[in-house]
Structures are given as C-alpha cells and as structure tokens.
Design a protein around this motif. Structure first.
Motif, PDB file in Angstrom:
ATOM      1  N   TYR A   1      71.979  37.588  62.314  1.00 42.05           N
ATOM      2  CA  TYR A   1      70.624  37.256  61.856  1.00 42.05           C
ATOM      3  C   TYR A   1      70.059  38.376  60.993  1.00 42.05           C
ATOM      4  O   TYR A   1      69.461  38.119  59.938  1.00 42.05           O
ATOM      5  CB  TYR A   1      69.715  37.004  63.062  1.00 42.05           C
ATOM      6  CG  TYR A   1      68.247  36.973  62.715  1.00 42.05           C
ATOM      7  CD1 TYR A   1      67.694  35.899  62.027  1.00 42.05           C
ATOM      8  CD2 TYR A   1      67.415  38.043  63.054  1.00 42.05           C
ATOM      9  CE1 TYR A   1      66.341  35.870  61.690  1.00 42.05           C
ATOM     10  CE2 TYR A   1      66.069  38.024  62.726  1.00 42.05           C
ATOM     11  CZ  TYR A   1      65.534  36.943  62.048  1.00 42.05           C
ATOM     12  OH  TYR A   1      64.205  36.927  61.701  1.00 42.05           O
ATOM     13  N   LEU A   2      70.230  39.612  61.422  1.00 43.52           N
ATOM     14  CA  LEU A   2      69.719  40.738  60.647  1.00 43.52           C
ATOM     15  C   LEU A   2      70.408  40.818  59.285  1.00 43.52           C
ATOM     16  O   LEU A   2      69.760  41.093  58.259  1.00 43.52           O
ATOM     17  CB  LEU A   2      69.931  42.039  61.424  1.00 43.52           C
ATOM     18  CG  LEU A   2      69.166  42.164  62.747  1.00 43.52           C
ATOM     19  CD1 LEU A   2      69.560  43.449  63.469  1.00 43.52           C
ATOM     20  CD2 LEU A   2      67.664  42.122  62.516  1.00 43.52           C
ATOM     21  N   LEU A   3      71.711  40.552  59.257  1.00 42.98           N
ATOM     22  CA  LEU A   3      72.424  40.559  57.978  1.00 42.98           C
ATOM     23  C   LEU A   3      71.972  39.412  57.088  1.00 42.98           C
ATOM     24  O   LEU A   3      71.779  39.587  55.885  1.00 42.98           O
ATOM     25  CB  LEU A   3      73.932  40.472  58.234  1.00 42.98           C
ATOM     26  CG  LEU A   3      74.579  41.694  58.882  1.00 42.98           C
ATOM     27  CD1 LEU A   3      76.026  41.393  59.243  1.00 42.98           C
ATOM     28  CD2 LEU A   3      74.500  42.909  57.955  1.00 42.98           C
ATOM     29  N   ALA A   4      71.803  38.225  57.669  1.00 46.26           N
ATOM     30  CA  ALA A   4      71.408  37.062  56.879  1.00 46.26           C
ATOM     31  C   ALA A   4      70.029  37.232  56.275  1.00 46.26           C
ATOM     32  O   ALA A   4      69.744  36.707  55.188  1.00 46.26           O
ATOM     33  CB  ALA A   4      71.452  35.802  57.741  1.00 46.26           C
ATOM     34  N   THR A   5      69.153  37.963  56.947  1.00 46.00           N
ATOM     35  CA  THR A   5      67.794  38.170  56.453  1.00 46.00           C
ATOM     36  C   THR A   5      67.645  39.491  55.700  1.00 46.00           C
ATOM     37  O   THR A   5      66.538  39.954  55.466  1.00 46.00           O
ATOM     38  CB  THR A   5      66.790  38.126  57.619  1.00 46.00           C
ATOM     39  OG1 THR A   5      67.178  39.071  58.632  1.00 46.00           O
ATOM     40  CG2 THR A   5      66.735  36.732  58.228  1.00 46.00           C
TER      41      THR A   5
END
Length: 423
Positions: free
Chosen positions: A182-186
């Motif tokens: 999630y952190l990478l995707a955002t």
C-alpha cells in the motif's frame, strides 16, 4: 465529569458484553493463547519452537520467531495474567481504532464523540470475528491497531518514523506486509522503506538471539503449509478457501491466482486515486482478507475499517448488510454440506468481503482525481484534526467539533503477540 464517568462505565459494560458473548456463542477455550504459551515455554526450556504441538491437537507455533520473543513475558506469566493482558490489550486496540475511524462523523455532525464511539464499539462487539479474537486469545486486533496508528499518526503526516508500526506488526505476523505494498502503491516510498527496514531489523535481531529458531522458520516451517491447517475448512473465509470448497482441486489454484490479480489491480488503481488513509486502510484490509490463502474468521477484523468508512460515506445499506452477515455465524450451519445453497451460505463471509471491497472501489471513484499525500514537516507533533481527517492538511475550523476522539489510539503502540491456530 459525570458524562465521562458514564462513558467509561458504558465502555466497561460493552467489554463485558463482548466476553459474555464470546463465551456463550463461540467460546473456543483460548486455544491460540494456549498454543503459543506452550510453544514458547517449551522453546525457553530448550525445545524446538516449531516442533511443539498442543497436547491433543495437531497444531503448533506458526509465526516468525520474533513473535515468540515478544510473547515470552506472557508465556512465563501466570495464566490469569496472560488471559487478562490478552483481553485488555485487544479491547484497547479496538477502542483506539474505532475512535480514529469515527472521527469524520463526529466532526461533521457535532454528535458527542464518546456516544458515537460507544455505538461503534457496541456494533463491533457483535461481530463474529471480534468474538473469535477474544475467544481464541488472538491479537489480530492489536496488529490492526498498530497499522491504524501508523497510518493515522505517522504516514498521513509524513513523519520520519512513518512505516514503523507496519514493520513491527509484520514482524509478529506476515499478513500486515500487504500494507508495505500500500505504501509503495501510494508513492510513500520512505515509509515503505522504513516498514521494510523495521521488519528486516526485527528478523536480524531475532536471528542473532535465536539462530536455530530463525533458521527453522525461514528455511522450513514457513513453507510447511500443512502446519496452518486445511484451507478447505469452513472457517477459512478467504477467496481461496471458497474456491477450494466449490471447485475441483486442479481448478482452485489457477482461479484464485486469476481473481486475486484482478482484485489487486483494482485495489492498486483505487488506493492511488485517493489520499484518504482511512479508505486506504479499508481497501487494503479487505484485499488481504480476500487474497490471502488462509483467512480464518478472526482475521476478518481487518474488515472493521471498511464497515465504518462505508457507513460514514453514506453506503449504509452495504455496510449494514455486511455487518449483519459477519455477526450471523451462518458459515457454521452448513459445514460439510456441498449442496449449492450450503455452498453459498458456507461462504457468506467471503461474499460480504467482496461486497465491501466493491463498495470501497465505488467510494474511491466518487472521491475524484488522485490526491497525493500532503507534505508537512516530518518531525512535527501530529495534529489531532489531521489524524481525524486522514491526511496531512488541517481541518476547517467548522469541522473540529469532534476533536479529541483519537486519544485512546496512543495506547495502540503497545503490541502483544499472538499465535496462529485453527479450530
């Protein structure tokens, strides 16, 4: 003062209601708590952490050895102390998560924050996954609290320690690693690196302290899928569990991979579209429940953010329907029956998860254009209003009537470990 006393008394009553409900409707004898106490006690006495099996059962310790180190105090404490600690920390985590999630509703409506929190707690106490956490002695609520506190207090404000809570949660149990994605995707790359570094540091320290247990887990026990349990058992309410129950064995895995890829693509698009960390937590929690090969009933506490976010955004029918299903325990009424009606009823938690995920995607569409994280000073003290709104920007003055609801969340940084089990 009288109002605060009333809130505390009501909260204590609701906690008692949770425990009574767990005892009367789904008591499982604190099975998981007994598993990890036995395994860690055996390990501290010189035994093999991953060779221990709870007497009378085929189940043992399945988590990384870092979890065993964190569990050591509870393993050596008297049984009543361990039980009490398990209940209190889980209840505090649930309260803290809900106090954050209901913040926008209290801020917008001006309703008393304590009253809203009590209503949310009462609703959560009725959920079968919440009852299962207490009755098995699980700490999925604590892991949810760690991740929620990280996202709300650190990630949303781009604090220099953002990601540390996610890394700690993943060190206890691997499932929260999905939030690194999630952190990478955002595009929160620094927070993702912190989460990964925290997870890696926990593993490295554990390897230095307990090299044999670390070697046994990472080179062996991690890949022994039979240790976790039978994926076709009705308590596994993941997409893969449903497919195993519905399809021939040869077709279940390809179907699961294909459907998981579709869900992951939709999730990636949705979380990149919105900067609301509450919505991101809800979407990622639902994705994890659906796409994980094993999602026992108590894992579904990760759906709590979806229920609250959807209710707050106006999707009351979907949230209410899913809540009713997740309270129902319908999955236990058709165990072993492969008739079409039984196949549907036996997978109703999976259907509820899919409905919540679809509604969250619609909510992401309605939020408009992509919203990148707001840049704020990394070392500043988190603003309560920012924690309630889910981004780094301050709330308008008119919306601050619900401030102060995030207080219990500060307690969420005290994590208690858990042990995996299957009924």
């Amino acid at each position: 003062m009288r109002q605060r006393v009333a809130y505390v008394a009501t909260g204590a009553g609701l906690l008692a209601a949770v425990l009574v409900s767990a005892t009367l409707t789904s008591w499982n004898g604190l099975f998981d708590l007994r598993v990890y106490r036995g395994a860690v006690s055996s390990w501290l006495a010189g035994g093999d952490l991953y060779a221990y099996l709870l007497p009378g059962s085929p189940y043992g310790f399945t988590y990384p050895p870092a979890a065993a180190i964190l569990m050591a105090p509870l393993a050596v404490a008297p049984w009543p102390v361990a039980v009490g600690a398990s209940f209190v920390v889980s209840a505090a985590a649930l309260t803290g998560v809900l106090s954050w999630l209901v913040g926008p509703l209290t801020a917008r409506t001006g309703w008393p924050p304590g009253a809203v929190l009590l209503c949310a707690t009462a609703g959560a106490a009725m959920l079968d996954p919440v009852r299962a956490v207490f009755s098995f002695g699980q700490v999925n609520l604590v892991l949810l609290g760690l991740v929620a506190a990280d996202l709300g207090l650190l990630v949303a404000r781009r604090h220099r320690l953002a990601g540390i809570g996610i890394g700690l949660a993943a060190a206890v149990k691997l499932v929260p690693l999905v939030f690194v994605l999630y952190l990478l995707a955002t595009r929160r790359h620094r927070a993702a690196a912190t989460a990964a570094a925290t997870f890696g540091a926990a593993g490295a320290l554990t390897a230095a302290v307990a090299p044999d247990a670390s070697r046994r887990f990472w080179l062996g026990a991690l890949f022994e899928l039979g240790r976790v349990g039978e994926p076709g058992f009705v308590f596994n309410q993941s997409l893969y569990g449903a497919l195993v129950r519905l399809l021939p064995d040869a077709a279940a895995v390809p179907a699961w991979v294909a459907l998981s890829a579709v869900l992951a693509a939709a999730w990636c698009w949705a979380v990149r579209r919105t900067g609301d960390v509450r919505l991101g937590l809800a979407l990622t929690g639902a994705l994890g429940c659906l796409c994980s090969p094993i999602s026992w009933g108590h894992h579904l506490v990760w759906l709590i953010p979806a229920l609250v976010v959807l209710a707050e955004s106006g999707a009351v029918a979907v949230a209410g329907g899913a809540w009713a299903v997740l309270c129902s325990r319908l999955i236990w009424t058709t165990e072993g029956d492969r008739a079409i009606v039984a196949a549907v009823v036996g997978n109703v938690y999976v259907l509820a998860s899919l409905a919540l995920f679809a509604a969250l995607l619609r909510t992401a569409i309605e939020t408009g254009a992509p919203h990148p994280p707001t840049a704020v000073t990394g070392g500043s003290t988190p603003n309560p209003a920012a924690f309630m709104t889910g981004d780094g920007a301050p709330e308008p003055a008119a919306a601050k009537t619900g401030g102060g609801t995030q207080g219990p969340t500060a307690a969420l940084t005290a994590a208690a470990p858990q042990a995996q089990r299957q009924p």
